[in-house]
Design a protein around this motif. Structure first.
Motif, PDB file in Angstrom:
ATOM      1  N   LYS A   2      36.684  34.178  38.658  1.00 45.15           N
ATOM      2  CA  LYS A   2      35.705  35.203  38.286  1.00 45.15           C
ATOM      3  C   LYS A   2      34.386  34.564  37.869  1.00 45.15           C
ATOM      4  O   LYS A   2      33.303  35.068  38.205  1.00 45.15           O
ATOM      5  N   SER A   3      34.477  33.454  37.148  1.00 48.57           N
ATOM      6  CA  SER A   3      33.254  32.752  36.739  1.00 48.57           C
ATOM      7  C   SER A   3      32.467  32.283  37.953  1.00 48.57           C
ATOM      8  O   SER A   3      31.233  32.369  37.993  1.00 48.57           O
ATOM      9  N   SER A   4      33.173  31.793  38.961  1.00 45.86           N
ATOM     10  CA  SER A   4      32.515  31.316  40.176  1.00 45.86           C
ATOM     11  C   SER A   4      31.823  32.457  40.907  1.00 45.86           C
ATOM     12  O   SER A   4      30.705  32.298  41.410  1.00 45.86           O
ATOM     13  N   ILE A   5      32.475  33.614  40.957  1.00 51.39           N
ATOM     14  CA  ILE A   5      31.871  34.769  41.625  1.00 51.39           C
ATOM     15  C   ILE A   5      30.603  35.195  40.899  1.00 51.39           C
ATOM     16  O   ILE A   5      29.563  35.443  41.523  1.00 51.39           O
ATOM     17  N   VAL A   6      30.674  35.278  39.572  1.00 48.82           N
ATOM     18  CA  VAL A   6      29.496  35.667  38.795  1.00 48.82           C
ATOM     19  C   VAL A   6      28.369  34.665  39.019  1.00 48.82           C
ATOM     20  O   VAL A   6      27.204  35.046  39.189  1.00 48.82           O
ATOM     21  N   HIS A   7      28.697  33.390  39.023  1.00 48.73           N
ATOM     22  CA  HIS A   7      27.678  32.355  39.219  1.00 48.73           C
ATOM     23  C   HIS A   7      26.987  32.517  40.573  1.00 48.73           C
ATOM     24  O   HIS A   7      25.750  32.441  40.671  1.00 48.73           O
ATOM     25  N   ALA A  31      41.671  38.779  47.570  1.00 52.30           N
ATOM     26  CA  ALA A  31      41.513  38.059  46.302  1.00 52.30           C
ATOM     27  C   ALA A  31      40.121  38.280  45.721  1.00 52.30           C
ATOM     28  O   ALA A  31      39.961  38.488  44.513  1.00 52.30           O
ATOM     29  N   VAL A  32      39.103  38.254  46.593  1.00 52.90           N
ATOM     30  CA  VAL A  32      37.741  38.501  46.113  1.00 52.90           C
ATOM     31  C   VAL A  32      37.641  39.883  45.501  1.00 52.90           C
ATOM     32  O   VAL A  32      37.085  40.064  44.406  1.00 52.90           O
ATOM     33  N   TRP A  33      38.168  40.872  46.183  1.00 54.45           N
ATOM     34  CA  TRP A  33      38.103  42.244  45.673  1.00 54.45           C
ATOM     35  C   TRP A  33      38.842  42.367  44.339  1.00 54.45           C
ATOM     36  O   TRP A  33      38.369  43.039  43.420  1.00 54.45           O
ATOM     37  N   LYS A  34      39.967  41.697  44.223  1.00 54.22           N
ATOM     38  CA  LYS A  34      40.734  41.735  42.968  1.00 54.22           C
ATOM     39  C   LYS A  34      39.896  41.193  41.815  1.00 54.22           C
ATOM     40  O   LYS A  34      39.860  41.772  40.721  1.00 54.22           O
ATOM     41  N   HIS A  35      39.209  40.085  42.048  1.00 52.19           N
ATOM     42  CA  HIS A  35      38.397  39.487  40.975  1.00 52.19           C
ATOM     43  C   HIS A  35      37.160  40.334  40.687  1.00 52.19           C
ATOM     44  O   HIS A  35      36.733  40.430  39.527  1.00 52.19           O
ATOM     45  N   ILE A  36      36.573  40.943  41.710  1.00 49.07           N
ATOM     46  CA  ILE A  36      35.443  41.852  41.493  1.00 49.07           C
ATOM     47  C   ILE A  36      35.872  43.017  40.612  1.00 49.07           C
ATOM     48  O   ILE A  36      35.162  43.406  39.669  1.00 49.07           O
ATOM     49  N   ARG A  37      37.032  43.552  40.890  1.00 53.01           N
ATOM     50  CA  ARG A  37      37.551  44.664  40.073  1.00 53.01           C
ATOM     51  C   ARG A  37      37.770  44.218  38.630  1.00 53.01           C
ATOM     52  O   ARG A  37      37.443  44.940  37.682  1.00 53.01           O
ATOM     53  N   GLY A  38      38.275  42.992  38.446  1.00 50.77           N
ATOM     54  CA  GLY A  38      38.466  42.481  37.091  1.00 50.77           C
ATOM     55  C   GLY A  38      37.154  42.321  36.357  1.00 50.77           C
ATOM     56  O   GLY A  38      37.052  42.619  35.163  1.00 50.77           O
ATOM     57  N   LEU A  39      36.141  41.852  37.062  1.00 48.94           N
ATOM     58  CA  LEU A  39      34.825  41.695  36.448  1.00 48.94           C
ATOM     59  C   LEU A  39      34.239  43.039  36.045  1.00 48.94           C
ATOM     60  O   LEU A  39      33.610  43.165  34.979  1.00 48.94           O
ATOM     61  N   ARG A  40      34.429  44.042  36.868  1.00 50.50           N
ATOM     62  CA  ARG A  40      33.950  45.377  36.516  1.00 50.50           C
ATOM     63  C   ARG A  40      34.638  45.891  35.259  1.00 50.50           C
ATOM     64  O   ARG A  40      34.009  46.530  34.410  1.00 50.50           O
ATOM     65  N   GLU A  42      35.570  44.135  32.862  1.00 51.86           N
ATOM     66  CA  GLU A  42      35.002  43.394  31.730  1.00 51.86           C
ATOM     67  C   GLU A  42      33.569  43.804  31.420  1.00 51.86           C
ATOM     68  O   GLU A  42      32.974  43.304  30.474  1.00 51.86           O
ATOM     69  N   GLY A  43      33.017  44.709  32.221  1.00 51.79           N
ATOM     70  CA  GLY A  43      31.679  45.220  31.939  1.00 51.79           C
ATOM     71  C   GLY A  43      30.592  44.778  32.884  1.00 51.79           C
ATOM     72  O   GLY A  43      29.436  45.182  32.729  1.00 51.79           O
ATOM     73  N   TYR A  44      30.918  43.951  33.875  1.00 50.16           N
ATOM     74  CA  TYR A  44      29.916  43.536  34.859  1.00 50.16           C
ATOM     75  C   TYR A  44      29.680  44.690  35.846  1.00 50.16           C
ATOM     76  O   TYR A  44      30.629  45.251  36.394  1.00 50.16           O
ATOM     77  N   ASP A  45      28.411  45.032  36.040  1.00 52.56           N
ATOM     78  CA  ASP A  45      28.048  46.097  36.968  1.00 52.56           C
ATOM     79  C   ASP A  45      27.780  45.464  38.330  1.00 52.56           C
ATOM     80  O   ASP A  45      26.727  44.852  38.554  1.00 52.56           O
ATOM     81  N   ILE A  46      28.740  45.579  39.221  1.00 53.31           N
ATOM     82  CA  ILE A  46      28.653  44.963  40.545  1.00 53.31           C
ATOM     83  C   ILE A  46      28.711  46.056  41.602  1.00 53.31           C
ATOM     84  O   ILE A  46      29.677  46.818  41.674  1.00 53.31           O
ATOM     85  N   GLU A  47      27.672  46.134  42.403  1.00 54.30           N
ATOM     86  CA  GLU A  47      27.600  47.124  43.477  1.00 54.30           C
ATOM     87  C   GLU A  47      28.217  46.537  44.744  1.00 54.30           C
ATOM     88  O   GLU A  47      28.038  45.354  45.047  1.00 54.30           O
ATOM     89  N   ALA A  48      28.948  47.364  45.489  1.00 54.47           N
ATOM     90  CA  ALA A  48      29.554  46.939  46.755  1.00 54.47           C
ATOM     91  C   ALA A  48      29.118  47.896  47.861  1.00 54.47           C
ATOM     92  O   ALA A  48      29.153  49.123  47.671  1.00 54.47           O
ATOM     93  N   ARG A  55      26.513  42.906  45.009  1.00 58.16           N
ATOM     94  CA  ARG A  55      25.276  42.599  44.295  1.00 58.16           C
ATOM     95  C   ARG A  55      25.481  42.835  42.803  1.00 58.16           C
ATOM     96  O   ARG A  55      25.999  43.872  42.399  1.00 58.16           O
ATOM     97  N   LEU A  56      25.075  41.867  41.988  1.00 59.72           N
ATOM     98  CA  LEU A  56      25.213  41.975  40.532  1.00 59.72           C
ATOM     99  C   LEU A  56      24.021  42.733  39.969  1.00 59.72           C
ATOM    100  O   LEU A  56      22.876  42.291  40.101  1.00 59.72           O
TER     101      LEU A  56
END
Length: 323
Positions: A2-7, A31-40, A42-48, A55-56
Motif C-alpha cells: 500500500k505504501s508503494s502504491i501511495v508513493h 492485488a492492486v485493486w485489493k490494496h486500493i480498497r484498503g487505502l480507501r 484508511e481514508g485515502y481518496d483515490i479515484e478510479a 488518481r490520488l
C-alpha cells in the motif's frame, strides 16, 4: 504494498494505469485493486476510471508513518513511527519497544488512548482523531541527576512548535504543562528506565488537544481544558503539526545534549506563565499559598512563603495553579 502504491500515485500527481502498477509492483490487477480498497478504507481518496487507471485526490489527516515521513527531514526523531488505532497508553507501548531494543527517536502514536494518563496518574482524555497522542523513545547519554531536565526540554520544544505552526501563543506552566488562557492544552509524562549508574532509556509521552470542541470535553474538564481548535478558531491539520513538533524536539534535544541545560532553561523562562505570580501549591501532605519567584539551575521551582522563607519544589512533587 500500500505504501508503494501511495508513493507512485503521489509521484505521478495524475492518472496511473492499473497495468503500470501491476508491472512496477509485480502483482496482479486483483492485488492492486485489493490494496486500493484498503487505502480507501484508511481514508485515502483515490479515484478510479476505466482506461485511465487511478488518481490520488487527497490523503487523510492521520499520522500514518508514510504521511509523517513526507518532508520530515529529521536525523533521529521519527526514524521509526509505529501507528495504532487505539492503545491503552502510548507510553506503555513505547516502553515495550524500548526494552526490545528499538532505537532512539522511535515514535509510538495512537489515534486514541483508552487509558491515557498524565502526571500523578491523572486521566488524560484522548478521543479518536482529535489530538496527537504519542511517545518518543530516548536514549540520552547523561547522568541520572540530569534526567528530570528532559521534561522542560519537551515542554520548550512542543510550545515553540505549536506557536510556530499555529500562531497560538501557548505558555508553559511549571514544570511542563502547556496552557492557553489558563486552560490545559497539552500534558507531558516522562518515564525513566535506569540502573544505579546509567540511563537505559526514557520515554517522553505527549498528549496535545488539537481539534476537540468544547462540547466534546467531559463535564469535569470543560472549564479547565482547551484545544488548539478552540484557541485558533479553526480546524488544525494534525500531520503537518506533528512533523513540526518532531523537528522542533530534535533541535532542542540536540541542544540539551551538546550545550547543557542553560539554553533550555532560559527559553523555558521566556515561555513560562507561572513565574512572578501567586500560586497555590498542593502536595501529598498539605496545601499552601506562595509566590512563584523563579526556577533554579536544576529546574526546581522557588516559591516564597508568606513568612518570607523560600521553598524549593521539585517536579513530580506538586501541582500548581494560579490563585
Amino acid at each position: 504494498m500500500k505504501s508503494s502504491i501511495v508513493h507512485i500515485l503521489k509521484q505521478s500527481g495524475d492518472w496511473v494505469s492499473g497495468e503500470y502498477l501491476c508491472r512496477d509492483l509485480g502483482v496482479s490487477r486483483t492485488a492492486v485493486w485489493k490494496h486500493i480498497r484498503g487505502l480507501r478504507e484508511e481514508g485515502y481518496d483515490i479515484e478510479a476510471r476505466a482506461n485511465l487507471g487511478y488518481r490520488l485526490l487527497s490523503v487523510p489527516d492521520v499520522p500514518y508513518p508514510d504521511e509523517v515521513a513526507v518532508g520530515l527531514g529529521t536525523a533521529v526523531m521519527g526514524c521509526r513511527v509505529e501507528f495504532f488505532t487505539d492503545l491503552p497508553t502510548t507510553n506503555g507501548e513505547a516502553k515495550k519497544l524500548a526494552l526490545a531494543g528499538s532505537p532512539e527517536g522511535t515514535v509510538v502514536v495512537a489515534e486514541s488512548q483508552s487509558g491515557g494518563k498524565g502526571r500523578m496518574d491523572r486521566v488524560w482524555f484522548s478521543p479518536p482523531a482529535k489530538g496527537l497522542w504519542f511517545t518518543i523513545v530516548l536514549r540520552p547519554q547523561v547522568n541520572l541527576v540530569e534526567t528530570p531536565q528532559i521534561t522542560m526540554v519537551v515542554a520548550v520544544a512542543v510550545a515553540l512548535a505549536v506557536r510556530e505552526h499555529t500562531g497560538v501563543a501557548v505558555g508553559i506552566k511549571w514544570p511542563n504543562d502547556l496552557l492557553m488562557e489558563d486552560k490545559k492544552l497539552c500534558g507531558i509524562l516522562v518515564e525513566l528506565n535506569a540502573e544505579m549508574d546509567r540511563v537505559n532509556f526514557m520515554v517522553a509521552g505527549i498528549g496535545l488537544n488539537v481539534n476537540i470542541d468544547k462540547s466534546q470535553f467531559p463535564p469535569e474538564l470543560s472549564e479547565i481544558a482547551t484545544s488548539l481548535k478552540i484557541a485558533a478558531g479553526h480546524h488544525i491539520p494534525r500531520v503537518p503539526l506533528f512533523r513540526t513538533i518532531l523537528q522542533s524536539f530534535e533541535i532542542w534535544y540536540r541542544r540539551w545534549l551538546q550545550e547543557g541545560f542553560v539554553p533550555i532553561l532560559n527559553k523555558w523562562r521566556e515561555l513560562c506563565v507561572t513565574l512572578d505570580c501567586p500560586v497555590t501549591v498542593h502536595n501529598i501532605k498539605d496545601s499552601y499559598i506562595g509566590h512563584a519567584m523563579d526556577v533554579d539551575e536544576t529546574g526546581a521551582l522557588l516559591v516564597k512563603l508568606p513568612d518570607g522563607t523560600i521553598q524549593r519544589l521539585v517536579a513530580g512533587e506538586v501541582s500548581l495553579r494560579k490563585v
